[in-house]
Design a protein around this motif. Sequence first.
Motif, PDB file in Angstrom:
ATOM      1  N   HIS A 212       0.825  -1.204   0.000  1.00  0.00           N
ATOM      2  CA  HIS A 212       0.000   0.000   0.000  1.00  0.00           C
ATOM      3  C   HIS A 212       0.862   1.259   0.000  1.00  0.00           C
ATOM      4  O   HIS A 212       0.486   2.269  -0.619  1.00  0.00           O
ATOM      5  N   TYR A 213       1.996   1.219   0.668  1.00  0.00           N
ATOM      6  CA  TYR A 213       2.891   2.383   0.653  1.00  0.00           C
ATOM      7  C   TYR A 213       3.371   2.672  -0.762  1.00  0.00           C
ATOM      8  O   TYR A 213       3.449   3.849  -1.166  1.00  0.00           O
ATOM      9  N   TRP A 216       0.418   4.250  -2.499  1.00  0.00           N
ATOM     10  CA  TRP A 216       0.201   5.598  -1.982  1.00  0.00           C
ATOM     11  C   TRP A 216       1.241   6.565  -2.521  1.00  0.00           C
ATOM     12  O   TRP A 216       0.928   7.735  -2.803  1.00  0.00           O
ATOM     13  N   TYR A 219       0.201   7.710  -5.988  1.00  0.00           N
ATOM     14  CA  TYR A 219      -0.818   8.755  -5.929  1.00  0.00           C
ATOM     15  C   TYR A 219      -0.210  10.100  -5.528  1.00  0.00           C
ATOM     16  O   TYR A 219      -0.567  11.141  -6.079  1.00  0.00           O
ATOM     17  N   ARG A 220       0.705  10.094  -4.571  1.00  0.00           N
ATOM     18  CA  ARG A 220       1.299  11.348  -4.108  1.00  0.00           C
ATOM     19  C   ARG A 220       2.186  11.956  -5.178  1.00  0.00           C
ATOM     20  O   ARG A 220       2.159  13.177  -5.408  1.00  0.00           O
ATOM     21  N   ILE A 229      -5.466  12.798  -0.263  1.00  0.00           N
ATOM     22  CA  ILE A 229      -4.441  12.472   0.735  1.00  0.00           C
ATOM     23  C   ILE A 229      -4.653  13.283   2.008  1.00  0.00           C
ATOM     24  O   ILE A 229      -4.483  12.778   3.127  1.00  0.00           O
ATOM     25  N   ASP A 232      -7.577  11.801   3.770  1.00  0.00           N
ATOM     26  CA  ASP A 232      -7.144  10.514   4.314  1.00  0.00           C
ATOM     27  C   ASP A 232      -6.410  10.706   5.641  1.00  0.00           C
ATOM     28  O   ASP A 232      -6.629   9.955   6.598  1.00  0.00           O
ATOM     29  N   SER A 327      -5.990   5.077   5.124  1.00  0.00           N
ATOM     30  CA  SER A 327      -5.724   3.973   4.208  1.00  0.00           C
ATOM     31  C   SER A 327      -4.631   3.053   4.753  1.00  0.00           C
ATOM     32  O   SER A 327      -4.666   1.839   4.520  1.00  0.00           O
ATOM     33  N   ARG A 433      -9.640   0.992   0.442  1.00  0.00           N
ATOM     34  CA  ARG A 433      -8.503   1.892   0.672  1.00  0.00           C
ATOM     35  C   ARG A 433      -7.993   2.491  -0.635  1.00  0.00           C
ATOM     36  O   ARG A 433      -7.489   3.627  -0.644  1.00  0.00           O
ATOM     37  N   ARG A 434      -8.124   1.770  -1.757  1.00  0.00           N
ATOM     38  CA  ARG A 434      -7.707   2.351  -3.025  1.00  0.00           C
ATOM     39  C   ARG A 434      -8.673   3.433  -3.491  1.00  0.00           C
ATOM     40  O   ARG A 434      -8.256   4.491  -3.978  1.00  0.00           O
ATOM     41  N   LEU A 437      -8.318   6.890  -1.995  1.00  0.00           N
ATOM     42  CA  LEU A 437      -7.338   7.774  -2.605  1.00  0.00           C
ATOM     43  C   LEU A 437      -7.680   8.151  -4.040  1.00  0.00           C
ATOM     44  O   LEU A 437      -7.300   9.222  -4.511  1.00  0.00           O
TER      45      LEU A 437
END
Length: 526
Positions: A212-213, A216, A219-220, A229, A232, A327, A433-434, A437
């Motif tokens: 997940h990191y 993430w 996305y960032r 974010i 979140d 998330s 969780r997806r 985001l």
Amino acid sequence: MSVKIFLPNFLFHTKENCDIYGEIQINENNSVSYFVIAHRTHESSSQTASAGKNLRHLGHIFRAGQTSALQRRDVALSFAYDEDTSNIYLLKLSIKPADTTHANVFLYDVPKMLQLHRYSVKNATNNAPSIEHSSFEGHCDDDSEQFNDVNMLCRLLNENQEENKRLHKRSIYGPLKRTFYFLSNLITNTVILLLEARLIVSLLRKTVIYDHYLEWRQYRDSGRRKLNITVDKLLGVCVMLFLLFYVAHPGDYLLTTSHLVIQKLRLLLRSLKGSPIGLKLNEHLNNFLLDCFNYHIDLWAKFLDLIEPIVRQLFVPIALLGLIGLSFQLSSLPFLISIIGLHAHCFYIYTAVLYKVEIKGIQVLWKVMLGKRYNVLKNRVESHNYVNRQLYLATIFFTALLFLFPTVLVYYVVFTTLRLCIYLVNLAIQVLRRNLLEFPLQRLLQWTIGQFYDIESIYLAHIPHSPSPLLQPEATKIHMSVFKLNIQKSPLSRVFSCESGILQDFQADDRMSIKNAFNRMLRGTF
């Protein structure tokens, strides 16, 4: 000769002297386009930054009068105003027409055009149609030329805004803003540094939290979901405060759930004893499997009692993950589900091995019963003459496996279904969780307040006006037609249909993983 002037809407009704800045573009069909991007009033010198250093000086807007000094200057554009009319009027052009000049003035809203530019740039990265390929409705003779003009206007406005931002960063507010941003993201940056350390990566490489990191971070880095974010993180902090200050001993709920699952599994094994739903199972094999599984459950219950102090403290690091985002807390739930249902996963592996042995043994012995065998060298099934003792042993083993197959099949179906339920729960958490985001929250917020525009919403509207006779020069008659570049609010369905981002790649991977999971369960592999 065609003359087009793109003018901000607020300047069309101004009543003060100012300089106008922008660019001039000469098109292929001998038409001239003037793009008025910024202005600077004569009374104030603090608006120099709004004029933009990369823009050229186009002309003036001044009060109408024969004795005005600005009227005699050599500029590209000159607009005039008086107290009798509500709008300015074109008084002078740099071109020298023969008799009469007809100019089309297009009024535009700066915020809407900037929003349109951000949309077009974002869609260009996703291989979506840009402004040049949109549907442009209005009174235009050459659509492609109008598309290029609108695209040029959006680009100039965006460059001017970026230049103003750079000048703003050089002031004292720039370092203060960066300091506040760094302090607010200090914990997030610390966790990122820890997750990127070699030792942590080697330990967490196969975990859901590390996967997940990586998602993430995509996305960032894309910069498309900054609002998601932020939301979140806010939700994660709220859940963290709720777990730490409003829930007494949250680890007790995990232990209670674990013991409840153990009781339900014992009840399930008790229901398989005898003849479940009228099925005639092999008594000896059934009792053997029940004894093994019950012993496994007893061992797991004692192990839970042994690690009970550690389990009680698991919610502390899970709650602290809320400083990074909700998330990340959701990504830790599959770990808890694995602790609760580890014995169920072990039962699935045991029954899958028995099921695979049964299927493979029946297939091989059935070929022996038919007098055939599989030739490995030629990779085909061919006839073979077996001796009597081989056929006798094959018949005995085939009959034994055939009569044991219903019992093995019942256990495999039961525990495969249980394993599938756990897999679907983890998949639902992963999708949640997806989407937390990827959901177009910013687009939906812009649509709610009426600020969501796209390239298919541009249309021209004619604005009637009656210019004052005092503004008409004696030498050249300039006829001015005024149009408004309107961008209406897009429908709600387009908010979601225009979003094609990282989530589509993840959804394709999820569909492939679901398909592979079902295939493995049907084949008896794990």
